[in-house]
Design a protein around this motif. Structure first.
Motif, PDB file in Angstrom:
ATOM      1  N   ASP A   1       0.865  -1.169   0.000  1.00 26.59           N
ATOM      2  CA  ASP A   1       0.000   0.000   0.000  1.00 26.59           C
ATOM      3  C   ASP A   1       0.901   1.218   0.000  1.00 26.59           C
ATOM      4  N   THR A   2       0.818   2.002  -1.050  1.00 27.22           N
ATOM      5  CA  THR A   2       1.726   3.143  -1.153  1.00 27.22           C
ATOM      6  C   THR A   2       1.447   4.178  -0.075  1.00 27.22           C
ATOM      7  N   ASP A   3       0.291   4.052   0.571  1.00 33.88           N
ATOM      8  CA  ASP A   3      -0.029   5.003   1.616  1.00 33.88           C
ATOM      9  C   ASP A   3       0.673   4.686   2.922  1.00 33.88           C
ATOM     10  N   ILE A   4       1.131   3.434   3.071  1.00 32.24           N
ATOM     11  CA  ILE A   4       1.799   3.079   4.318  1.00 32.24           C
ATOM     12  C   ILE A   4       3.250   3.516   4.242  1.00 32.24           C
ATOM     13  N   VAL A   5       3.639   4.445   5.117  1.00 31.46           N
ATOM     14  CA  VAL A   5       5.018   4.919   5.052  1.00 31.46           C
ATOM     15  C   VAL A   5       5.896   4.172   6.039  1.00 31.46           C
ATOM     16  N   LEU A   6       5.313   3.721   7.149  1.00 29.09           N
ATOM     17  CA  LEU A   6       6.098   2.965   8.113  1.00 29.09           C
ATOM     18  C   LEU A   6       5.291   1.746   8.539  1.00 29.09           C
ATOM     19  N   ASP A   7       5.903   0.595   8.375  1.00 26.21           N
ATOM     20  CA  ASP A   7       5.209  -0.656   8.677  1.00 26.21           C
ATOM     21  C   ASP A   7       6.111  -1.501   9.574  1.00 26.21           C
ATOM     22  N   VAL A   8       5.759  -1.559  10.847  1.00 27.28           N
ATOM     23  CA  VAL A   8       6.567  -2.301  11.813  1.00 27.28           C
ATOM     24  C   VAL A   8       5.846  -3.605  12.122  1.00 27.28           C
ATOM     25  N   GLN A   9       6.551  -4.721  11.965  1.00 30.04           N
ATOM     26  CA  GLN A   9       5.923  -6.011  12.226  1.00 30.04           C
ATOM     27  C   GLN A   9       6.770  -6.826  13.202  1.00 30.04           C
ATOM     28  N   ASP A  10       6.146  -7.201  14.307  1.00 29.06           N
ATOM     29  CA  ASP A  10       6.738  -8.127  15.264  1.00 29.06           C
ATOM     30  C   ASP A  10       8.173  -7.745  15.632  1.00 29.06           C
ATOM     31  N   LEU A  11       8.358  -6.513  16.000  1.00 30.47           N
ATOM     32  CA  LEU A  11       9.695  -6.030  16.348  1.00 30.47           C
ATOM     33  C   LEU A  11      10.058  -6.455  17.775  1.00 30.47           C
TER      34      LEU A  11
END
Lengths: 336, 723
Positions: free
Chosen positions: B16-26
């Motif tokens: 999704d080009t709208d998502i600028v930061l995507d943090v997963q299970d950090l």
């Protein structure tokens, strides 16, 4: 910056004046330069002693003598620091203190400069490397070397280095290391280039001896201050800007980390001047160290005072250089 | 916003080009001598373009570590796993050269302390230009021009001159704007601001938050605002994520989290927050205990040991972050999620339904104590109705000047800082007088003058009719029993080499009351809510809140009549702070103490004080009962202070009227003529005619009742309702 430098220079003058009073009083009160003459058997005549006293201005009062020593006004033309006259030597008319002193400086200044540059350079390098690789094997090795160098007294270390040089020359059958003197004996018929190489060669071992203690101390300081800066908020912000690590270390960390080293190194210059007396004795240089020891042996009051004033001036100069460096490195000081 | 269906399923590779930061299970784990320290556990969140996400948590919750991990700024000893994508690009595990291309270009960061964030040896212009030059192929002149432009945008006056100045020539607020300018330099897609205003005064905080808003608008960047201040969050973000013990425990829109919390911790935080818009009679409901050690996390929910509704399952199974009962928003970004087994029980719950307004002994959880705090009513305005109580401590025309000395050996006196200039105040029996103001206003100096820890330049201090200012130190000593002090920093004010018992007993020994001290220490520890058995321990074994209780016990050991409290709760986390505030209130009721409460925090003051004196540049500008002062502030500075304090209420915070002051506090060495506030006064700048202004410039206003029911020092005072 100019105003700042001028102000620092102005402060140096009263400091030197105070030093001259102290030097004069301490040397003057420490003994009678004519004691040898008076003890001679058979005793010299009253006239001879009186003549000697007049020659060395011992017939004047203490304030008068200080005034003479500084200005030379009312003297015989052989005294007065401000006129470039260092006073009569008890070692006879052929011994010109000023001339001997300048010859010695020329020899010694090479050694001191080389030692300071080498110690500073190596200290910064090892401090930075240690800090960047904190708790690595390299850090521990450098730390160990540092403490080893700190723990060994110069007179012993110097002798050891000299022996090492001699042993190397013997085993390899070469004259690779020079262990005696500031230059070779046949210096008069060398070309400029040969002379330079000869001087540099003679510098190697004494420089190592003289710089080791200072290097060890300074590298510890540099490591600590570098570590502090590397963990600082502004280094973190510089990284956050996207400046690559290498550039951050050079541009943001090193410059500020050098500021405390300037202070420490300035104080260390005094130690180097002390160390030069020992080092020159070990390697048989005829420099300032030799000059001082000979002057003390001969109870040559004016020579001792001249030497002390000269080292005092060198220390003041080192402080001045440090102050100016401060100003260059840290704008907060410049503007105060 | 267009492809919400795709993001529903987080695992799909659709970008999704709208998502600028995507943090997963950090996950972030530090190795320490005591074993692995799990600072961040399984944190996932996404931020859309232009959106503002607030991450809220107390110290040690992992909120800063999370963002440092994303920026790749953690030390090498930290083990980071999981994923963080900036514009689709994975940034976890990049080497220095790779991450340097992302940092400062696509994602920028603002740090907490503006005083240390800038390199002291380079000009601010250089430091901004450096950010541009690192990422853009421009000339030095172009970069410098950009620096000037950015300085202008963040609201620094005369940017063309300021650009060549060094950080030390700028105030804290200005420096933080420079840091914001650096963050804006390359039009990043995400700006992470880590406690950007915590180190600043409230009026400056308002200005810096405005600059941050500008930065967002100018760059179109998404904002991740990390803070402990729920008020700041309420006013400035769209969505909130609450962190506790390294995990996200609740996420949702600000309205969801503030009005409908579904995780007891979030509810507890809101309940433990003193609010400026609430009357004093309401007791705070602190969260008992302290956050778990990250070295030794409990098996179940991290909050269970402090949670009043915890059941067996909470101690065995850690709840997942799932959609809350009302979390049915079709847009997954706005969906309300919470990590609680019993979240549905919180529907319509109020903090006081769940958490108890504590009795003093609550910190030890050692059982009930007779002094039930909640019942101890009689707070607030009621007391003022009775006959005026006796004046204990008073000051008349108190002045304190500190000399400014020249550098160098002579240290000539070259000027004076007027820290306190002509203050008069009265502290009555059994009342709390709050002294409020921003840093440098002279409030702490006043407190020390009242205790005669420093001597005044002129003026009088009287205790129970006895003038203190003429007493010698020896004559003063017996009186010190009655006048005791509690310090701001609970870590620095206790000797780390003394046991708690020795610390508390020391005043008694000094004053020759050593006999029976042992028993008295136990009583005191119990009184302040600590386990009396713990007296043989050392300060480092206690948490901040507990240490502050030790400091209070020490101050109480001589049965004082007056306690001077110098910012006693400002170093504490919200949930802990509430417990200490309640303790102070209970002690006052029980022992009949009088408090002089020095603070910069108007919310706390509103909660604890009977009367308030507001200070600005060494003078009291307004004083009155707490109710009068907050409901009808008359001095423009008081009004500005009140309106600068963010309310932890999204709707109120976004709709309230604001009175904004500009600039920084002038130097107390050279205060403005006439009214000292005129240089920053919004009324002076906007409402007054030139003729009217003359009076402000020429005539210092006296502290008088101008028909407002309380006293203020403004020639043109006018009541404004702000809350």
């Amino acid at each position: 910056m100019l105003v700042y430098t001028a102000r620092r220079l102005a402060v140096a003058i009263p400091v030197l004046l105070a030093a001259s009073v102290l030097v004069f009083l301490m040397v003057d009160l420490s003994g009678d330069p004519l004691s040898d003459l008076r003890m001679q058997q058979p005793p010299p005549s009253e006239e001879v002693i009186a003549a000697a006293e007049a020659r060395y201005y011992l017939d004047r009062s203490i304030p008068e003598r200080y005034w003479l020593w500084m200005t030379g006004i009312g003297g015989n033309g052989d005294i007065g620091l401000l006129q470039g006259q260092f006073g009569p030597s008890v070692r006879g008319g052929a011994f010109d203190i000023g001339e001997e002193l300048s010859d010695s400086i020329y020899v010694t200044i090479r050694l001191v400069t080389a030692a300071i540059i080498a110690a500073l350079g190596l200290a910064v390098l090892s401090g930075v490397v240690s800090a960047m690789r904190q708790y690595s094997k390299l850090d521990y090795t450098l730390t160990f070397i540092g403490f080893l160098a700190l723990a060994m007294p110069t007179f012993w270390l110097g002798a050891l280095i000299k022996e090492g040089g001699l042993w190397f020359n013997q085993t390899t059958g070469t004259g690779f290391f020079f262990t005696i003197g500031a230059n070779s004996a046949r210096v008069s018929n060398m070309t400029g280039w040969e002379y330079f190489l000869d001087s540099a060669g003679h510098l190697v071992l004494p420089t190592i001896t003289l710089m080791l203690t200072s290097f060890a101390a300074w590298s510890r300081y540099q490591r600590t201050s570098m570590l502090e800066v590397l963990n600082s908020d502004y280094v973190r912000l510089a990284r956050a800007k996207g400046v690559p690590n290498r550039v951050v270390v050079r541009r943001h960390a090193l410059r500020t980390a050098l500021i405390p080293l300037v202070t420490v190194a300035t104080i260390g210059v005094v130690g180097i001047i002390e160390g030069v007396v020992i080092t020159e004795t070990i390697f048989q240089w005829r420099g300032l160290g030799y000059f001082f020891i000979e002057a003390v042996k001969a109870q040559d009051a004016f020579a001792i005072m001249s030497w002390l004033m000269l080292s005092g001036t060198l220390v003041v100069l080192a402080n001045l250089v440090a102050d100016i460096l401060y100003g260059v490195l840290d704008p907060r000081i410049r503007y105060e | 916003m267009t492809t919400t269906e795709n993001i529903n399923d987080g695992a799909t590779a659709t970008v999704d080009t709208d998502i600028v930061l995507d943090v997963q299970d950090l996950n972030v784990t530090f190795s320490s001598e005591d074993g692995p320290l799990r600072a961040v556990r399984g944190v996932s969140y996404r931020v859309r373009r232009g959106e503002a996400l607030g991450i809220v948590g107390e110290s040690g919750s992992g909120k800063s570590v999370t963002s440092m991990a994303i920026m790749g700024l953690l030390p090498k000893t930290a083990k980071v796993s999981g994923s963080a994508r900036v514009l689709g690009q994975e940034v976890i595990g990049l080497n220095d050269a790779q991450i340097s291309k992302v940092r400062g270009d696509k994602i920028a960061m603002i740090f907490q302390d503006p005083l240390t964030s800038l390199n002291p040896v380079y000009t601010i212009g250089y430091q901004i230009a450096e950010a541009v030059l690192t990422h853009r192929k421009v000339t030095k002149q172009q970069a410098r021009a950009r620096a000037v432009e950015l300085l202008d945008k963040v609201g620094i006056p005369h940017p063309d001159r300021r650009v060549d100045q060094y950080p030390h020539e700028l105030s804290g607020g200005m420096r933080q704007r420079v840091v914001i300018a650096i963050a804006m330099a390359n039009d990043p897609d995400v700006i992470i601001a880590d406690e950007p205003t915590t180190a600043l005064d409230v009026t400056v905080q308002a200005q810096v938050l405005e600059a941050l808003e500008t930065a967002r608008k100018e760059t179109g960047a998404a904002l991740v605002l990390i803070t402990h201040d729920l008020g700041v969050v309420a006013g400035h973000v769209d969505r909130v994520a609450v962190m506790y013990a390294g995990r996200l425990v609740e996420t949702g829109t600000v309205e969801d989290v503030f009005y409908r919390p579904r995780m007891p911790y979030a509810l507890g935080l809101l309940g433990s927050l003193p609010r400026m818009d609430e009357a004093r009679s309401e007791k705070l409901t602190p969260i008992l205990g302290t956050p778990p050690s990250l070295l030794d996390l409990p098996a179940g929910c991290g909050f269970a040991p402090r949670c009043p509704m915890a059941q067996d399952v909470c101690f065995t199974t850690e709840p997942a972050l799932e959609a809350a009962v009302d979390g049915d928003d079709p847009d997954p970004f706005r969906r309300h999620t919470a990590a609680c087994h019993f979240g549905e029980q919180l529907v319509d719950a109020r903090p006081e339904d769940l958490f108890q307004a504590t009795a003093p002994a609550a910190e030890t959880a050692a059982g009930p104590d007779g002094t039930g705090g909640a019942e101890a009513a009689g707070h607030g305005g009621e007391r003022t109705d009775a006959a005026p109580p006796e004046v204990l401590l008073s000051a008349v025309d108190l002045v304190k000047n500190f000399p400014i000395r020249s550098k160098g050996i002579l240290r000539r006196k070259i000027g004076e800082v007027q820290a306190v200039s002509g203050i008069s105040l009265e502290l009555r029996e059994h009342e709390t007088l709050a002294l409020v103001g921003e840093s440098g206003c002279g409030k702490s100096t006043t407190a020390r003058l009242l205790l005669q820890l420093i001597r005044q330049t002129s003026g009088e201090v009287t205790y129970m009719g006895q003038p203190l200012h003429s007493l010698s130190d020896a004559q003063m000593r017996p009186l010190r029993r009655d006048l005791q002090l509690v310090f701001q920093d609970p870590f620095a004010s206790l000797d780390p080499r003394m046991t708690v018992s020795d610390i508390v007993a020391e005043p008694m020994q000094i004053h020759g009351r050593g006999k029976g001290a042992k028993q008295r220490v136990k009583e005191l520890l119990e009184l302040v809510g600590l386990n009396p058995e713990h007296g043989s321990r050392y300060p480092h074994e206690f948490s901040g809140g507990q240490r502050q209780r030790i400091g209070i016990a020490r101050a109480l050991s001589l049965n004082p009549k007056v306690l001077i409290l110098d910012e006693p709760v400002s170093a504490l986390d919200v949930s802990i702070q509430a417990g200490v505030i309640n303790l102070l209130e209970d002690l006052q009721d029980e022992l009949g103490l009088s408090y002089l409460f020095v603070s910069h925090d108007l919310s706390v003051v509103r909660h604890i004080a009977d009367r308030v004196a507001v200070m600005y540049l060494g003078k009291i500008v307004e004083t009155g009962t707490t109710e009068e002062l907050f409901s009808a502030p008359a001095h423009p500075y008081t009004q500005a202070l009140i309106s600068a304090i963010p309310l932890p209420d999204p709707v109120k915070e976004r709709t309230r009227e604001r009175i904004v002051v500009t600039g920084d506090v002038p130097s107390p060495a050279d205060p403005p003529s006439g009214c000292r506030f005129r240089t920053r006064c919004p009324k002076f700048a906007n409402d007054l005619s030139d003729e009217q202004r003359n009076l402000c410039v020429e005539e210092p206003p006296d502290l008088l009742d101008r028909g407002t029911g309380h006293r203020d020092a403004c020639h043109y005072s006018q009541v404004v309702e702000l809350i």
